[in-house]
Write an enzyme that holds these catalytic residues in place. Structure first.
Site, PDB file in Angstrom:
ATOM      1  N   THR A  62      36.077  31.019  31.816  1.00 48.56           N
ATOM      2  CA  THR A  62      37.040  32.010  31.688  1.00 48.56           C
ATOM      3  C   THR A  62      38.324  31.695  32.583  1.00 48.56           C
ATOM      4  O   THR A  62      39.297  32.167  32.238  1.00 48.56           O
ATOM      5  CB  THR A  62      36.387  33.519  31.944  1.00 48.56           C
ATOM      6  OG1 THR A  62      35.368  33.709  31.058  1.00 48.56           O
ATOM      7  CG2 THR A  62      37.601  34.608  32.124  1.00 48.56           C
ATOM      8  N   HIS A  85      40.653  29.573  30.998  1.00 47.34           N
ATOM      9  CA  HIS A  85      41.658  30.322  30.246  1.00 47.34           C
ATOM     10  C   HIS A  85      42.873  31.083  30.977  1.00 47.34           C
ATOM     11  O   HIS A  85      43.719  31.104  30.263  1.00 47.34           O
ATOM     12  CB  HIS A  85      40.816  31.371  29.412  1.00 47.34           C
ATOM     13  CG  HIS A  85      39.783  30.605  28.323  1.00 47.34           C
ATOM     14  ND1 HIS A  85      39.928  29.778  27.391  1.00 47.34           N
ATOM     15  CD2 HIS A  85      38.206  30.891  28.358  1.00 47.34           C
ATOM     16  CE1 HIS A  85      38.871  29.534  26.626  1.00 47.34           C
ATOM     17  NE2 HIS A  85      37.939  30.005  27.372  1.00 47.34           N
TER      18      HIS A  85
END
Lengths: 347, 347, 347, 347
Positions: free
Chosen positions: C44, C47
């Site tokens: 994450t 990202h």
């Protein structure tokens, strides 16, 4: 007892069906011969009649189809102890091997080597049907006669509805064929809070209402998502019972399912289906269940008990009663969607 | 708003109770003040009134008892966001600590450090009650007003009935006090096949029938075991809901339970009980569950949903409606067994 | 204590990240300030660093990312009772609302209004992190220090593995990122019969073996289906732990799953996925579970207990240990696939 | 093949046993004749030997006892398809009727009409044993030979341990006979956090430690409650595995069980037991399970899979290996408590 009988026979690897006079079978050891009183027609029978690609790959003519029926025991083979001549019976037509992992761990309904009577071997569209004793279900006298031929599809519905908690739950049923309609009645009888039915066919929506659906909507016209979310305080439904096998209905059903909900899938899509697994299953923490057949024989005990309460009114689903010899007419009624459940009676 | 209110107060460590005028409490941060509209009486209140050994060991006077009620929000403390003045509410009166293993794993109903309002701190037998916001249950407008004060004992019943499968099951309820009677209605609404009620008091047996029991028997007179085994084909019941706490009833209940059945125990025996564990539990492969309180807040959602279906008729259980000032009379009605559930209304 | 601290900050709505000196936050009521000792990097975070479409739709700069960490309590706000200065802690970074249906029924891990620290609010890539007391997890002294920063992804694995029966089961793990690798170790520690790992990256396959996989195969090269079916006597695996989110891996995983098996899906596909629902779920009678986050706090208790047994060796997954100021280098190591889990330490 | 064989025979309704030469039985349809290689002795056999009240009420001499064994298939009757001569097998000796509610709903282990080979019909203390094919368990070659005769009691342990969650759980085993000792190993292999063993016999406590118990205490001497509560942070154990059938041990076990815990009862008390149901089950919200036999055949699949992992070391429990002709000596070793598990080999 006559030595021949009337039978509906898939005689050739081609569309159509024949009415024939064939020998009455003789029960071998552990087998039960049943005089058929009522047999009902399933979508599967239409596939066989039409000789569609599924039927071409699975069916080996000649075959007597038919896997929903009831009748009276006419004769029993050696070693049969649980029924005797004259007993009213129905039968689980999935014959499990009894030897695979699934069979030996209480999951015979998904036996690796299952053989279905009426599909893989002769079934019940005849005056007599031959059934292994282990698959015979002795009928309680409290079960209405016409309902007794519907235990196969009713059992599908009971299996799906009771595959998880249902009491006090918000439920959506996508697809109102016979099994979807039965599911509505079963869910209501088992304490579902509200049952929403989705179906494009207007007649079936009206039957859904007769079966107890609190709201029957047409997904092609109504703003289903808005109405159901509003009724559930924005949360969505606790339980999705997917009975259509249509990709759009499946996706709509998942969109209606609340975070943490249960989706029980019974309708068979004919092709792979595209689904947003991230949004519809994973982030949602959903539980998805494949529902196949009836649990042997837990589902049968459940059906019998529910029918005995008198809370299941199956009548609205039975749209036609014909003679067995009118089989082709039954096919036509199903093809056009005019019929939901047709009950046939051998003469 | 007045600064004082009418309250039923256990003022001293002795039998009896007093009606007093006491200050209306002020909600602190996260607290909700509720104007009590109805409060109902539980057997626990009679223990407190009588000052029996249990009460002597648990209660610290002065105390306002009462843990079953509903009312309207009168005021809210700082930080309260989920209700506002005028909202109709009830409340879960078990205040969980939120920090123990049980609270942190979804089992707050068996919190190690639970504090019960009406037992360990002031409760609802007064014009106003003070409740932590986390314990407030906002009432759906669909719930009949008098039923809303009964959610605590109804929740006990829902918790017990839905602690395992109930649809299509044979059920025996031993003991038909309020919770036992509610259990009958809940089990029937959730698809139980048949519900047998056992109770020595004739009036309560008649109420059991009114709640939907298929058969209400007197264990002191009827041949219970024979009748129930006959009705279940010799197998026994699938589910025992033990609501009496009486050793003989418990033993009878276990004797009626089928091999592989479920026994949910809610009635509190006042002494250790002798049971034939080998025969009644071990060889039987039974599952026995202790049922305490209501699941927070799963049980509350279930209750609300079941009440909304309109299938739960609780009226037969409400035998008396009195003014809060007639509290001593309510105690007398309960003591003699004349009353089942008494609803009190502050003036 | 200094009034400013080092922090990794997503400062702008664009790729990249900055190292900044920012004020140390002050704990308000019910909040805990933790001095971060170790923080580990998740996909994450990459990202967010890359500012991909998901990040663009979710992240509101400026933001301190980071949701895997441990440290020592540095200060507590008013009302905090369960930890004190100096206590070693980690934290569940999903902050649940506490008021939705899911939160009130033991499913806070799928809260309708969840807020994730490190995603929706400041996280742990800094010298200090501010955490609500309810989300703090006090560390048992038996947990190795470096493992304590990995409880978030380890918890994902524990949640998935223990979402159904695992002892004595045949298991396939599809995708050997950190969570997949942890799942292998957890499954083996909990009595899995055999664990098969599927992964295209050779280094990760070798780590899978180090974590206890009985067989680590490359689906791009090996005849996976043949080998696994042979090892399972033609039956297939009991449990699929899908950790990749890749459509091909998902389909392969379902093809390996036995009739009646369990598929726990955790890897997030970035697009809708096409699946043969009829064959892979419905006829198979499979159970499919969406796995999201960690159960609050059941998963945390399970993790602590499993780590305390000493059976979980997480070391092979920790490929790099860097300073917090080397954050950009960590991003590069993850981007190339060279790293699996990188632990960062603030100076 | 000889036509007679050596057999241990309970010849008369009186204490004692005889060694006799009897005819080798001939397999009928669906039956399997097994040449016994190892048979192990159970407490039940001692009851039969001693001719105690239980034996007087159940056993009909002449009888060959023995229900724990393994061997090679010597001959098969007509219709047997799953094994052939030479196959190594053991067997489930509870022969279920296949027709009662329990048998038809996946609970054959608690069949209403069960017949136990070695108790109700001839068993395995002989050179050959005759077994229905449905009860034969074909042995995986990975199972050590001596372990293969222990599958009956090992299965009891596996059934009890896996009757609920065990991974990451605190567990107490009360009573360290063979099944209690096996339970320790199984629980540890399946990820139990800590296993406490309670046993008054010092030798058995040392075997408990060898099986993996984290702490083996003597309830007659040690302050068990204090030590276990301290180790569990005052909470108590998650799981009680009751293997003694002794009232004091049962009560101690329940006292150790945490609120919300699971108690699986397998030890058979010889008399009714007095228990504080209010404190130990109801307020505690405990789940109590009666454990009987082995699930057919889920437990057998689980056993095989666990044994194949190599994590189950059963060796410490096998204290003696004798010839079948030394049966009376085996009885004496069991009577004095010197032996735990004695394996007998026919010559």
């Amino acid at each position: 007892m006559s030595t021949t009988m009337q039978a509906v026979v898939k005689a050739h690897a081609a569309p159509g069906i024949e009415l024939r006079e064939v020998p009455v079978p003789t029960p071998g050891p552990g087998e039960v011969l049943v005089r058929v009183q009522s047999a009902s027609v399933c979508g599967t029978d239409l596939h066989i009649f039409n000789w569609d690609p599924w039927a071409q790959g699975r069916i080996h003519p000649p075959l007597i189809p038919g896997h929903e029926f009831c009748g009276a025991v006419a004769d029993v083979g050696r070693g049969v102890t649980t029924v005797k001549e004259g007993d009213l019976v129905s039968a689980e037509m999935h014959v499990a091997c009894g030897k695979c992992l699934q069979c030996r761990t209480g999951q015979a309904h998904i036996c690796q080597h299952v053989r279905i009577l009426g599909v893989d071997a002769d079934g019940a569209f005849a005056s007599y049907a031959l059934i292994p004793e282990s698959n015979i279900w002795k009928l309680s006298p409290t079960i209405p006669h016409d309902y007794a031929s519907l235990l196969d599809p009713l059992g599908n519905a009971v299996h799906a509805v009771l595959a998880g908690d249902i009491a006090a739950k918000m439920v959506v049923v996508t697809g109102c064929g016979a099994i979807g309609l039965f599911s509505i009645a079963v869910a209501k009888a088992c304490g579902a809070a509200r049952v929403f039915a989705l179906e494009v066919n207007a007649h079936r929506r009206s039957v859904a209402a007769a079966m107890g659906a609190d709201l029957a909507l047409d997904p092609a016209v109504d703003n289903v998502k808005e109405q159901i979310l509003e009724t559930t305080g924005g949360t969505g439904v606790d339980v999705l019972l997917e009975m259509s096998g249509h990709p759009a209905a499946m996706r709509l059903g998942f969109a209606l399912l609340r975070t943490g909900g249960r989706a029980s899938l019974l309708g068979i899509p004919s092709q792979p289906v595209e689904l947003d697994f991230a949004k519809d299953i994973i982030f949602k923490g959903a539980t998805v269940q494949g529902i196949n057949g009836r649990k042997m024989f837990e589902t049968w005990f459940q059906m019998e008990a529910l029918l005995a309460t008198g809370k299941l009114n199956l009548e609205p689903v039975i749209t036609h009663r014909l003679k067995l010899s009118e089989f082709t007419q039954a096919m036509e009624l199903l093809r056009t969607g005019e019929a939901i459940k047709v009950i046939l009676k051998p003469e």
